[in-house]
Design an enzyme around this catalytic site. Structure first.
Site, short mmCIF file in Angstrom:
data_model
loop_
_atom_site.label_atom_id
_atom_site.label_comp_id
_atom_site.label_asym_id
_atom_site.label_seq_id
_atom_site.Cartn_x
_atom_site.Cartn_y
_atom_site.Cartn_z
N HIS A 24 0.88 -1.18 0.00
CA HIS A 24 0.00 0.00 0.00
C HIS A 24 0.91 1.22 0.00
O HIS A 24 2.00 1.18 0.59
CB HIS A 24 -0.84 0.11 1.27
CG HIS A 24 -1.80 -1.00 1.53
ND1 HIS A 24 -1.45 -2.16 2.17
CD2 HIS A 24 -3.14 -1.10 1.28
CE1 HIS A 24 -2.51 -2.94 2.29
NE2 HIS A 24 -3.55 -2.32 1.76
N ASP A 71 2.23 1.96 3.37
CA ASP A 71 3.21 1.01 3.92
C ASP A 71 4.61 1.48 3.58
O ASP A 71 5.53 1.38 4.37
CB ASP A 71 3.08 -0.39 3.30
CG ASP A 71 1.70 -0.97 3.38
OD1 ASP A 71 0.95 -0.58 4.28
OD2 ASP A 71 1.38 -1.83 2.52
N GLU A 85 -10.90 -6.60 -4.64
CA GLU A 85 -10.75 -7.68 -3.65
C GLU A 85 -12.02 -7.77 -2.82
O GLU A 85 -12.26 -6.93 -1.94
CB GLU A 85 -9.53 -7.38 -2.77
CG GLU A 85 -9.21 -8.49 -1.81
CD GLU A 85 -7.92 -8.22 -1.03
OE1 GLU A 85 -6.96 -7.67 -1.60
OE2 GLU A 85 -7.90 -8.54 0.15
N GLU A 96 -9.47 -13.44 -1.76
CA GLU A 96 -8.73 -13.73 -0.52
C GLU A 96 -9.46 -14.84 0.26
O GLU A 96 -10.67 -14.77 0.48
CB GLU A 96 -8.60 -12.48 0.34
CG GLU A 96 -7.91 -12.78 1.67
CD GLU A 96 -7.37 -11.54 2.39
OE1 GLU A 96 -6.91 -10.60 1.72
OE2 GLU A 96 -7.42 -11.54 3.63
N HIS A 99 -11.50 -13.81 3.35
CA HIS A 99 -12.67 -13.01 2.98
C HIS A 99 -13.78 -13.93 2.48
O HIS A 99 -14.97 -13.65 2.70
CB HIS A 99 -12.30 -12.01 1.89
CG HIS A 99 -11.29 -10.98 2.33
ND1 HIS A 99 -10.81 -10.02 1.47
CD2 HIS A 99 -10.69 -10.78 3.51
CE1 HIS A 99 -9.94 -9.26 2.13
NE2 HIS A 99 -9.85 -9.71 3.36
N ASP A 136 -5.13 -13.57 -2.65
CA ASP A 136 -4.52 -13.26 -1.36
C ASP A 136 -4.63 -14.51 -0.51
O ASP A 136 -5.74 -14.94 -0.14
CB ASP A 136 -5.22 -12.07 -0.68
CG ASP A 136 -4.56 -10.75 -1.04
OD1 ASP A 136 -3.71 -10.74 -1.95
OD2 ASP A 136 -4.89 -9.73 -0.42
N ASP A 189 -11.49 -12.08 10.55
CA ASP A 189 -10.45 -12.07 9.53
C ASP A 189 -9.11 -12.22 10.25
O ASP A 189 -8.42 -11.25 10.51
CB ASP A 189 -10.52 -10.73 8.78
CG ASP A 189 -9.65 -10.72 7.54
OD1 ASP A 189 -9.17 -11.79 7.15
OD2 ASP A 189 -9.46 -9.64 6.97
N ASP A 227 -6.42 -13.75 9.23
CA ASP A 227 -5.25 -13.63 8.33
C ASP A 227 -4.11 -14.56 8.74
O ASP A 227 -2.95 -14.14 8.81
CB ASP A 227 -4.74 -12.18 8.31
CG ASP A 227 -5.60 -11.28 7.43
OD1 ASP A 227 -6.23 -11.78 6.49
OD2 ASP A 227 -5.62 -10.06 7.71
N ASP A 237 -1.24 -12.50 2.13
CA ASP A 237 -1.86 -11.44 2.94
C ASP A 237 -2.15 -12.06 4.31
O ASP A 237 -3.30 -12.28 4.68
CB ASP A 237 -3.12 -10.92 2.27
CG ASP A 237 -3.62 -9.64 2.93
OD1 ASP A 237 -3.03 -9.25 3.96
OD2 ASP A 237 -4.58 -9.04 2.42
#
Ligand code: XUL
Ligand code: CO
Length: 448
Positions: free
Chosen positions: A109, A112, A240, A276, A279, A304, A315, A317, A347
């Site tokens: 991003h 980031d 996404e 993802e 998700h 992802d 989520d 991750d 991700d």
């Protein structure tokens, strides 16, 4: 030889060598057991099939904090008080990690890579500076950018949305960020550009004009597409899907919802989906379901890779370690012809309790090995098992005669009625689900 030859400044992961493939029998935690980058499977190397990417945000920005406690990770590259100097150190740490791990791609991003400045112009200047440095690092390491994106969800100005914000002034700020992130993606040769609509949704329907917000989102995405093409972006725009978190409801609910939205707004030619795993489960689907819906719509762009946790609905991750999931995912990806601009972006984040620099390597090694095994098994199933033939055979009644006429649109409802009356009661044909499921397990254990 320096363990960090490309950077020449501080080494952030001391004692960690370049990760090598050592084979299934190795007990070395810092070695690949299945991912052998140059191994050819179904006509391509593993590296070409899987196109692994490391994400910048979870790996180098997030400190492990959760809503109940602060960060726990040791992040020496974040030590400097000057935010731009700290961003430069973070870039060094990231490229050291990428090269030691041996992945071909990375993702970021805008925020980031570089901190937000005091004005639009200052943010652009800082991002440009870090993009220049990242370009140099890419050149010296051979790393490539899978995709870039703009973080238009963290800053408080986006609390009511970015492109769907009821305040036009906020929409302009989102546009400024997306424009700069597109510039950065093109400068770094990014293959795709992602839109994740983290705040594009609503918290309360009573105060929301959802129709108007969705129209704004379609217009905004069209403007981004046109700008991207005007500066020479030849890759794929990706949406996404995610149904919730942080909003109560997010507009990009799932693959089929986004496919409909893209078609409605004339975007399907330029946009595809970045699916993802976690998700998908938040949307009440499986990872494989979302991939299949995207592929069937001709919109499977990128992945992802992570997983949720069956004990809660969040989520989380987590790094992908579920072989059954990766086999199913790679079955869809291979049958779809493989990735073009897309790839497999982790991700995913290490757990709050995993505080060592080494843990980031262990997590990625596990994810890469799980997908490499998934690839080997899926390729074996597609090449050698009766699965594809069996599935095709289930639909054989549409391959000729009246079934063919039905598919070709040559029959009406009344014609079907007459065929039913003449044909009598159909035989019950078994779907053989248990046999198919057993077959998948047999190939999981059989594949080397
Ligand atoms: C959030 C998420 C994002 C996107 C990029 O759930 O997945 O990190 O991938 O904005
Ligand atoms: Co994501």
């Amino acid at each position: 030889m320096s363990a960090n030859p490309h950077i020449g400044r501080q080494e952030y992961f001391p004692g960690i060598p370049k990760i090598a493939y050592e084979g299934a029998e190795s007990d070395n935690p810092l070695a690949f057991k299945a991912y052998d980058a140059g191994r050819v499977v179904a006509g391509k190397t593993m590296e070409e099939h899987l196109r692994f990417a490391v994400c910048y945000w979870h790996s180098f920005c997030a400190d492990g904090g959760d809503p109940f406690g602060p960060g726990t990770r040791k992040l020496p590259w974040k030590a400097k008080a000057d935010p731009v100097a700290a961003a430069e150190d973070k870039l060094d740490a990231a490229f050291e990690f990428f090269t030691k791990l041996g992945v071909p791609f990375w993702c970021f991003h805008d925020r980031d890579l570089a901190p937000e400045g005091a004005s639009v112009a200052e943010s652009e200047k800082w991002l440009q500076h870090l993009v220049d440095l990242a370009g140099e690092r890419q050149k010296s390491t051979g790393m490539k950018l899978l995709w870039g994106t703009a973080n238009v969800f963290s800053h408080p100005r986006y609390m009511n949305g970015a492109s769907t914000n009821p305040d036009f002034n906020v929409v302009t700020h989102a546009a400024a960020q997306v424009k700069a992130a597109l510039d950065a993606t093109v400068a770094l040769g990014g293959r795709s550009y992602v839109f994740w609509g983290g705040r594009e949704g609503y918290a309360c329907l009573f105060n929301t004009d959802a129709k108007r917000e969705l129209e704004h989102m379609g217009r905004f995405l069209g403007m981004a597409r046109d700008y991207g093409r005007s500066i020479g972006f030849k890759g794929t725009f990706l949406i996404e899907p995610k149904p919730m978190e942080p909003m109560y409801h997010q507009y990009d609910v799932d693959a089929q919802t986004v496919a409909g939205f893209l078609r409605e707004h004339g975007l399907a030619g330029d946009f595809k989906l970045n699916v993802e795993a976690n998700h998908a489960t938040l949307a009440g689907h499986s990872f494989a379901h979302e991939l299949q819906m995207a592929a069937d719509a001709g919109l499977l762009g990128s992945i992802d890779a992570n997983r949720g946790n069956p004990q809660n609905g969040w989520d989380t991750d987590q790094f992908p370690t579920d072989l059954y999931d990766t086999v199913q995912a790679m079955l869809v990806v291979l049958a779809d012809g493989g990735f073009k601009d897309g790839g497999l972006n982790f991700d995913a984040k290490v757990r709050r309790e995993s505080t060592d620099g080494e843990d980031l390597f262990l997590a990625h090694i596990g994810g890469m090995d799980t997908f490499a095994r998934g690839l080997l098994i899926a390729a074996n199933i597609l090449e050698n098992s009766p699965l594809a033939d069996f599935r095709k055979q289930r639909y054989a009644s549409f391959d000729s005669g009246k079934g063919r006429d039905f598919e070709d649109g040559k029959l009406g409802l009344a014609d079907l009625r007459d065929l039913a009356a003449a044909g009598g009661e159909p035989d019950k044909v078994s779907g053989k689900q248990e046999w198919v499921e057993n077959l998948i397990n047999d190939y999981i254990f059989r594949t080397k």
